[in-house]
Design a protein around this motif. Structure first.
Motif, PDB file in Angstrom:
ATOM      1  N   GLY A   1      42.486  -4.450   5.025  1.00  0.00           N
ATOM      2  CA  GLY A   1      44.138  -4.874   5.677  1.00  0.00           C
ATOM      3  C   GLY A   1      44.967  -5.112   4.004  1.00  0.00           C
ATOM      4  N   SER A   2      45.991  -6.518   4.830  1.00  0.00           N
ATOM      5  CA  SER A   2      46.492  -7.244   3.931  1.00  0.00           C
ATOM      6  C   SER A   2      46.321  -8.199   3.098  1.00  0.00           C
ATOM      7  CB  SER A   2      48.379  -7.146   4.803  1.00  0.00           C
ATOM      8  OG  SER A   2      47.821  -7.870   5.275  1.00  0.00           O
ATOM      9  N   ASP A   3      45.493  -8.597   3.149  1.00  0.00           N
ATOM     10  CA  ASP A   3      44.702  -9.635   2.861  1.00  0.00           C
ATOM     11  C   ASP A   3      44.178  -9.432   1.217  1.00  0.00           C
ATOM     12  OD1 ASP A   3      43.443 -12.184   2.028  1.00  0.00           O
ATOM     13  OD2 ASP A   3      42.984 -13.079   4.393  1.00  0.00           O
ATOM     14  N   ARG A   4      44.560  -9.553   0.320  1.00  0.00           N
ATOM     15  CA  ARG A   4      43.876  -9.146  -0.922  1.00  0.00           C
ATOM     16  C   ARG A   4      42.730  -9.957  -0.973  1.00  0.00           C
ATOM     17  NH1 ARG A   4      47.024  -7.050  -5.955  1.00  0.00           N
ATOM     18  NH2 ARG A   4      44.817  -6.143  -7.625  1.00  0.00           N
ATOM     19  N   ARG A   5      42.827 -10.773  -1.421  1.00  0.00           N
ATOM     20  CA  ARG A   5      42.214 -12.617  -1.140  1.00  0.00           C
ATOM     21  C   ARG A   5      40.647 -12.446  -1.169  1.00  0.00           C
ATOM     22  NH1 ARG A   5      40.112 -16.160   0.870  1.00  0.00           N
ATOM     23  NH2 ARG A   5      41.896 -16.174   2.668  1.00  0.00           N
ATOM     24  N   VAL A   6      40.613 -12.085   0.016  1.00  0.00           N
ATOM     25  CA  VAL A   6      39.065 -11.939   1.050  1.00  0.00           C
ATOM     26  C   VAL A   6      38.170 -10.238   0.199  1.00  0.00           C
ATOM     27  CG1 VAL A   6      37.375 -11.449   3.182  1.00  0.00           C
ATOM     28  CG2 VAL A   6      40.125 -12.463   2.868  1.00  0.00           C
ATOM     29  N   VAL A   7      38.858  -9.744   0.109  1.00  0.00           N
ATOM     30  CA  VAL A   7      37.970  -8.245  -0.352  1.00  0.00           C
ATOM     31  C   VAL A   7      38.463  -8.328  -2.146  1.00  0.00           C
ATOM     32  CG1 VAL A   7      38.818  -6.457   0.759  1.00  0.00           C
ATOM     33  CG2 VAL A   7      40.234  -6.869  -0.664  1.00  0.00           C
ATOM     34  N   GLU A   8      38.773  -9.044  -2.708  1.00  0.00           N
ATOM     35  CA  GLU A   8      38.444  -9.330  -4.181  1.00  0.00           C
ATOM     36  C   GLU A   8      37.225 -10.500  -4.294  1.00  0.00           C
ATOM     37  OE1 GLU A   8      42.406 -10.686  -5.892  1.00  0.00           O
ATOM     38  OE2 GLU A   8      42.605  -8.481  -7.014  1.00  0.00           O
ATOM     39  N   GLU A   9      37.391 -11.763  -3.805  1.00  0.00           N
ATOM     40  CA  GLU A   9      36.704 -12.065  -3.743  1.00  0.00           C
ATOM     41  C   GLU A   9      35.164 -11.513  -2.987  1.00  0.00           C
ATOM     42  OE1 GLU A   9      37.421 -15.542  -1.267  1.00  0.00           O
ATOM     43  OE2 GLU A   9      39.051 -16.394  -2.618  1.00  0.00           O
ATOM     44  N   LEU A  10      34.908 -11.095  -2.179  1.00  0.00           N
ATOM     45  CA  LEU A  10      34.054 -10.897  -1.713  1.00  0.00           C
ATOM     46  C   LEU A  10      33.977  -9.505  -3.032  1.00  0.00           C
ATOM     47  CD1 LEU A  10      34.543  -9.129   1.871  1.00  0.00           C
ATOM     48  CD2 LEU A  10      33.102 -10.169   1.027  1.00  0.00           C
ATOM     49  N   CYS A  11      34.291  -8.627  -4.231  1.00  0.00           N
ATOM     50  CA  CYS A  11      34.243  -7.826  -5.120  1.00  0.00           C
ATOM     51  C   CYS A  11      33.025  -8.832  -5.996  1.00  0.00           C
ATOM     52  CB  CYS A  11      35.430  -6.991  -5.138  1.00  0.00           C
ATOM     53  SG  CYS A  11      35.039  -6.171  -7.059  1.00  0.00           S
ATOM     54  N   ALA A  12      34.041 -10.042  -6.307  1.00  0.00           N
ATOM     55  CA  ALA A  12      33.704 -10.562  -7.374  1.00  0.00           C
ATOM     56  C   ALA A  12      31.994 -11.026  -7.554  1.00  0.00           C
ATOM     57  CB  ALA A  12      34.443 -11.894  -7.229  1.00  0.00           C
ATOM     58  N   SER A  13      32.096 -11.229  -5.921  1.00  0.00           N
ATOM     59  CA  SER A  13      30.516 -12.052  -5.693  1.00  0.00           C
ATOM     60  C   SER A  13      29.557 -11.225  -5.712  1.00  0.00           C
ATOM     61  CB  SER A  13      30.484 -12.060  -4.283  1.00  0.00           C
ATOM     62  OG  SER A  13      31.380 -13.430  -4.016  1.00  0.00           O
ATOM     63  N   ILE A  14      30.467  -9.820  -5.516  1.00  0.00           N
ATOM     64  CA  ILE A  14      28.772  -8.980  -5.570  1.00  0.00           C
ATOM     65  C   ILE A  14      28.283  -7.918  -6.668  1.00  0.00           C
ATOM     66  CG2 ILE A  14      28.731  -6.337  -4.930  1.00  0.00           C
ATOM     67  CD1 ILE A  14      30.294  -6.307  -2.326  1.00  0.00           C
ATOM     68  N   ARG A  15      29.942  -7.953  -8.043  1.00  0.00           N
ATOM     69  CA  ARG A  15      29.356  -7.791  -9.147  1.00  0.00           C
ATOM     70  C   ARG A  15      28.511  -8.830  -9.792  1.00  0.00           C
ATOM     71  NH1 ARG A  15      35.171  -6.060 -10.848  1.00  0.00           N
ATOM     72  NH2 ARG A  15      35.375  -4.227 -10.030  1.00  0.00           N
ATOM     73  N   ARG A  16      28.536  -9.925  -8.571  1.00  0.00           N
ATOM     74  CA  ARG A  16      27.690 -11.116  -9.931  1.00  0.00           C
ATOM     75  C   ARG A  16      26.453 -11.329  -9.328  1.00  0.00           C
ATOM     76  NH1 ARG A  16      30.533 -15.140 -13.311  1.00  0.00           N
ATOM     77  NH2 ARG A  16      28.704 -16.667 -12.611  1.00  0.00           N
ATOM     78  N   LEU A  17      25.469 -10.412  -8.445  1.00  0.00           N
ATOM     79  CA  LEU A  17      24.758 -10.448  -7.326  1.00  0.00           C
ATOM     80  C   LEU A  17      23.186 -10.294  -8.841  1.00  0.00           C
ATOM     81  CD1 LEU A  17      24.956  -8.444  -4.655  1.00  0.00           C
ATOM     82  CD2 LEU A  17      24.962 -10.463  -4.894  1.00  0.00           C
ATOM     83  N   GLU A  18      22.122 -11.050  -8.335  1.00  0.00           N
ATOM     84  CA  GLU A  18      21.776 -11.170  -8.897  1.00  0.00           C
ATOM     85  C   GLU A  18      20.312 -10.492  -8.752  1.00  0.00           C
ATOM     86  OE1 GLU A  18      20.476 -14.847 -11.548  1.00  0.00           O
ATOM     87  OE2 GLU A  18      22.647 -14.611 -12.624  1.00  0.00           O
ATOM     88  N   ALA A  19      18.897  -9.904  -9.559  1.00  0.00           N
ATOM     89  CA  ALA A  19      17.918  -9.550  -8.042  1.00  0.00           C
ATOM     90  C   ALA A  19      17.299 -10.839  -8.193  1.00  0.00           C
ATOM     91  CB  ALA A  19      17.482  -8.777  -9.170  1.00  0.00           C
TER      92      ALA A  19
END
Length: 245
Positions: A227-245
């Motif tokens: 939706g209009s909340d950019r902060r939520v999706v950006e935080e999810l994006c950053a969390s996924i990028r930092r995933l470790e197996a």
């Protein structure tokens, strides 16, 4: 031994979620049918009344029929807006919120959640989370609410996309008048000399996850509307990028 237990729990949760979400699938299908059929039925009813009144009017003429058709067009638009505001939007909000809450609870129960769960109702209800083991877990309409679990090595790319939409509203000055002539009624709309247009830009943000289930297999894309909340999706994006197996 622990790996076998984890695999069994995963399979049990997947089977349970797939069976339980049949109700969610029916809910979305029912709402989509309602949003297609109700406006069409209303439009046909309004024009049907106009056609009936035209046929039974012994004093009908071409000019009166044209004026009546224009008036009926505006009435149909007003009725359509009223139905959307009073019936369709509340129905979608109530049903999709209930479905999203259910999906959110299932994602929460499906594993050791570290981030989330995050749920949405835009487009269709859905939910996702990130587990402590580094998996992205998702239930969404694109996959018919069958659980999607992505390990870090299966995620090819993740990004936030912005979708902008410009909405222009124009208000015209004018007046509507009704008069009697020859035993019948006539209606006319007189345009004024001024009109005001207001244009606003609405930004919506979407999280795009590109994934590859098998090595050298096809790459697919799943989207998470924010939706209009950019902060939520950006935080999810950053969390996924930092995933470790």
């Amino acid at each position: 031994m622990n790996t076998q237990v984890a695999t069994t729990d995963h399979d049990m949760w997947q089977a349970l979620a797939t069976h339980a979400n049949d109700d969610v699938i029916r809910c979305v299908a029912s709402q989509e049918r309602l949003e297609r059929s109700l406006p069409m039925a209303t439009m046909l009813a309004v024009w049907g009344v106009f056609a009936l009144l035209t046929l039974v009017n012994p004093h009908r003429d071409v000019l009166g029929m044209i004026i009546g058709a224009v008036f009926t067009f505006f009435i149909a638009k007003l009725v359509g807006r009223g139905l959307r505001a009073l019936i369709l939007e509340p129905s979608r909000r109530i049903r999709y919120n209930r479905a999203a809450t259910r999906l959110r609870a299932q994602v929460q129960a499906g594993g050791d959640v570290a981030v989330g769960p995050f749920s949405w109702t835009i487009g269709a209800p859905g939910s996702m989370a990130i587990t402590r083991s580094g998996e992205v877990v998702m239930l969404d309409h694109a996959h018919q609410y069958e659980p999607l679990r992505l390990a870090p090595h299966q995620i090819a790319d993740v990004r936030v996309e912005r979708q902008s939409q410009q909405i222009t509203q124009t208000h015209h000055g004018g007046r509507t008048s009704i008069a009697g002539l020859g035993g019948s009624f006539g209606m006319a709309y007189t345009m004024g000399g001024r009109s005001t247009s207001v244009t606003s830009t609405v930004d919506e943000y979407v999280l795009e996850i590109r994934y590859q289930m098998e090595k050298n297999g096809p790459v697919s894309t799943v989207t998470v509307p924010g939706g209009s909340d950019r902060r939520v999706v950006e935080e999810l994006c950053a969390s996924i990028r930092r995933l470790e197996a």
